[in-house]
Design an enzyme around this catalytic site. Structure first.
Site, PDB file in Angstrom:
ATOM      1  N   LYS A 170       0.814  -1.214   0.000  1.00 38.92           N
ATOM      2  CA  LYS A 170       0.000   0.000   0.000  1.00 38.92           C
ATOM      3  C   LYS A 170       0.849   1.266   0.000  1.00 38.92           C
ATOM      4  CE  LYS A 170      -4.225  -1.836   1.960  1.00 38.92           C
ATOM      5  NZ  LYS A 170      -5.321  -1.633   2.906  1.00 38.92           N
TER       6      LYS A 170
ATOM      7  N   LYS B 248     -11.316  -2.849  -7.345  1.00 36.21           N
ATOM      8  CA  LYS B 248     -11.570  -1.441  -7.665  1.00 36.21           C
ATOM      9  C   LYS B 248     -10.352  -0.792  -8.292  1.00 36.21           C
ATOM     10  CE  LYS B 248     -13.328  -0.204  -3.889  1.00 36.21           C
ATOM     11  NZ  LYS B 248     -12.113  -0.700  -3.355  1.00 36.21           N
TER      12      LYS B 248
ATOM     13  N   LYS C 103      -7.542 -10.544 -10.015  1.00 36.12           N
ATOM     14  CA  LYS C 103      -8.697 -10.455  -9.125  1.00 36.12           C
ATOM     15  C   LYS C 103      -9.536  -9.253  -9.512  1.00 36.12           C
ATOM     16  CE  LYS C 103      -8.641  -8.987  -4.741  1.00 36.12           C
ATOM     17  NZ  LYS C 103      -8.594  -8.870  -3.275  1.00 36.12           N
TER      18      LYS C 103
HETATM   19  P1  ADP Z   1     -10.649  -4.099  -3.500  1.00 35.36           P
HETATM   20  O1  ADP Z   1      -9.664  -5.229  -3.712  1.00 35.36           O
HETATM   21  O2  ADP Z   1     -11.569  -3.912  -4.652  1.00 35.36           O
HETATM   22  O3  ADP Z   1      -9.977  -2.832  -3.038  1.00 35.36           O
HETATM   23  P2  ADP Z   1     -11.194  -4.532  -0.747  1.00 35.36           P
HETATM   24  O4  ADP Z   1      -9.755  -4.841  -0.586  1.00 35.36           O
HETATM   25  O5  ADP Z   1     -11.723  -3.257  -0.152  1.00 35.36           O
HETATM   26  O6  ADP Z   1     -11.555  -4.569  -2.295  1.00 35.36           O
HETATM   27  O7  ADP Z   1     -12.023  -5.758  -0.205  1.00 35.36           O
HETATM   28  C1  ADP Z   1     -13.157  -5.720   0.611  1.00 35.36           C
HETATM   29  C2  ADP Z   1     -13.586  -7.149   0.847  1.00 35.36           C
HETATM   30  O8  ADP Z   1     -13.967  -7.771  -0.380  1.00 35.36           O
HETATM   31  C3  ADP Z   1     -12.486  -8.031   1.431  1.00 35.36           C
HETATM   32  O9  ADP Z   1     -13.064  -8.931   2.364  1.00 35.36           O
HETATM   33  C4  ADP Z   1     -11.947  -8.770   0.239  1.00 35.36           C
HETATM   34  O10 ADP Z   1     -11.375 -10.017   0.579  1.00 35.36           O
HETATM   35  C5  ADP Z   1     -13.198  -8.945  -0.618  1.00 35.36           C
HETATM   36  N1  ADP Z   1     -12.847  -8.971  -2.035  1.00 35.36           N
HETATM   37  C6  ADP Z   1     -12.355  -7.941  -2.761  1.00 35.36           C
HETATM   38  N2  ADP Z   1     -12.157  -8.305  -4.044  1.00 35.36           N
HETATM   39  C7  ADP Z   1     -12.532  -9.595  -4.138  1.00 35.36           C
HETATM   40  C8  ADP Z   1     -12.573 -10.543  -5.222  1.00 35.36           C
HETATM   41  N3  ADP Z   1     -12.196 -10.229  -6.463  1.00 35.36           N
HETATM   42  N4  ADP Z   1     -13.030 -11.786  -4.959  1.00 35.36           N
HETATM   43  C9  ADP Z   1     -13.431 -12.118  -3.710  1.00 35.36           C
HETATM   44  N5  ADP Z   1     -13.421 -11.286  -2.655  1.00 35.36           N
HETATM   45  C10 ADP Z   1     -12.972 -10.033  -2.850  1.00 35.36           C
HETATM   46 NA    NA Z   2      -8.295  -6.693  -0.585  1.00 39.71          NA
END
Ligand code: ADP
Ligand code: NA
Length: 330
Positions: free
Chosen positions: A114, A200, A197
């Site tokens: 990060k 966002k 994956k």
């Molecule tokens: P991003 O990766 O989009 O920034 P976050 O890190 O804020 O999303 O994730 C919020 C929640 O959603 C976490 O519990 C994370 O494990 C889950 N999550 C995010 N992206 C995925 C994905 N592609 N598949 C499954 N779970 C996800």
């Molecule tokens: Na994440």
């Protein structure tokens, strides 16, 4: 309650949750309300580890809560609140900071990722110690289990280490939490690039399914998902990541086993699967959008629900904090 307690949080982000957030996290939260004593929070204190606009942060916090309610969290069945409404998080966070070794915190790999994104000079001390605040989030509620993705496992280890350290030094105070690892099929991939994956920050706009998009846009994204040049509809995450991703999404949204889907689409083309999945998706997001909008249109009701949730959370958090202070001589 004699049910195991779970604690989980989600960041208030600009715009809507994406399909990965829902299938990978929020959907499990909804299920756990039935079997567990569940505490869920919108982690606005974690959001400020990177720069935030105050107005947007407040709006995004409400938006996250509205979406959690729209997804099926029920304030009668779980405790839903906003992290900053419970001051004990910051208070126990400080205590945990004073228990964490500098080297120990430096080994948290998420900070490296990060802070690299932020630029090393811009990264704050708050970002550096955010796993320690996460430790406090969990220990405050004496959580037995913490639903996490694989990428958060290191933070649970830190939580266990610090809880054991505190208990060893000051006497039994904290429950040692166990990770509740969400199963692998819950991982959702980018619709345009199934090697990454859905996320966002990393996804292409066309590969990211935002739950609050116009359903027509969502349907189009599904229909134009990248698959492969083969025609067989079979789950094989390695050799056929695109089609496997679609099968996983379809299976989870409809509660149909992947093997049943493979049978259903035997001899049919990818187009048929995509058309049907687009419809399934539209059926899911349409009421989700409407419910989210209802909460957003009535901020007083939403704020009242959150205030009640914070009050419930505080009864537990305050008790833990008081005992912690007492044990430490504060
Ligand atoms: P991003 O990766 O989009 O920034 P976050 O890190 O804020 O999303 O994730 C919020 C929640 O959603 C976490 O519990 C994370 O494990 C889950 N999550 C995010 N992206 C995925 C994905 N592609 N598949 C499954 N779970 C996800
Ligand atoms: Na994440």
């Amino acid at each position: 309650s004699d049910r195991p307690r779970v604690l989980s949080g989600i960041q208030p982000t600009a715009g809507s949750f994406h399909l990965g957030n829902y299938l990978g996290a929020v959907r499990q939260w909804v299920a756990l309300q039935e079997s567990h004593d569940a505490f869920y929070m919108v982690v606005d204190l974690h959001a400020i580890t990177v720069p935030q606009d105050p107005k947007e942060l407040r709006a995004n916090t409400r938006l996250a809560a509205a979406q959690l309610l729209a997804a099926g969290l029920d304030p009668e069945r779980c405790t839903l609140f906003v992290q900053s409404h419970v001051p004990e998080h910051a208070q126990l966070g400080w205590i945990m900071n004073c228990l964490t070794g500098f080297g120990e915190a430096s080994r948290m790999t998420q900070f490296k990722d990060k802070s690299a994104k932020q630029g090393a000079d811009r990264a704050t001390v708050g970002l550096f110690t955010y796993p320690v605040l996460q430790v406090a989030d969990i220990l405050l509620y004496q959580a037995d289990q913490v639903p996490v993705g694989e990428d958060q496992r290191q933070h649970i280890e830190l939580t266990r280490d610090l809880a054991e350290r505190f208990n060893g030094r000051f006497g039994e105070t904290f429950t040692i939490p166990a990770p509740y690892i969400i199963r692998e099929t819950a991982k959702i991939f980018d619709l345009q690039d199934p090697a990454i994956k859905m996320s966002k920050s990393a996804s292409t706009p066309k590969g990211l399914v935002n739950l609050l998009d116009d359903p027509k846009v969502t349907a189009k994204k599904v229909r134009s998902a990248v698959t492969d040049t083969d025609t067989v509809i079979r789950f094989d995450a390695e050799k056929k990541p695109g089609i496997s991703n679609l099968l996983g999404i379809y299976s989870t949204l409809t509660g149909t086993a992947v093997t049943d889907l493979e049978q259903k689409y035997e001899g049919k083309g990818y187009g048929a699967l995509k058309t049907d999945l687009a419809e399934v998706m539209v059926e899911f997001v349409t009421p989700f959008r409407a419910r989210t909008q209802e909460y957003l249109d009535d901020p007083e009701t939403l704020d009242a629900l959150l205030a009640k949730g914070a009050e419930k959370a505080r009864t537990v958090a305050a008790e833990t904090l008081a005992r912690t202070y007492d044990r430490m001589g504060l």
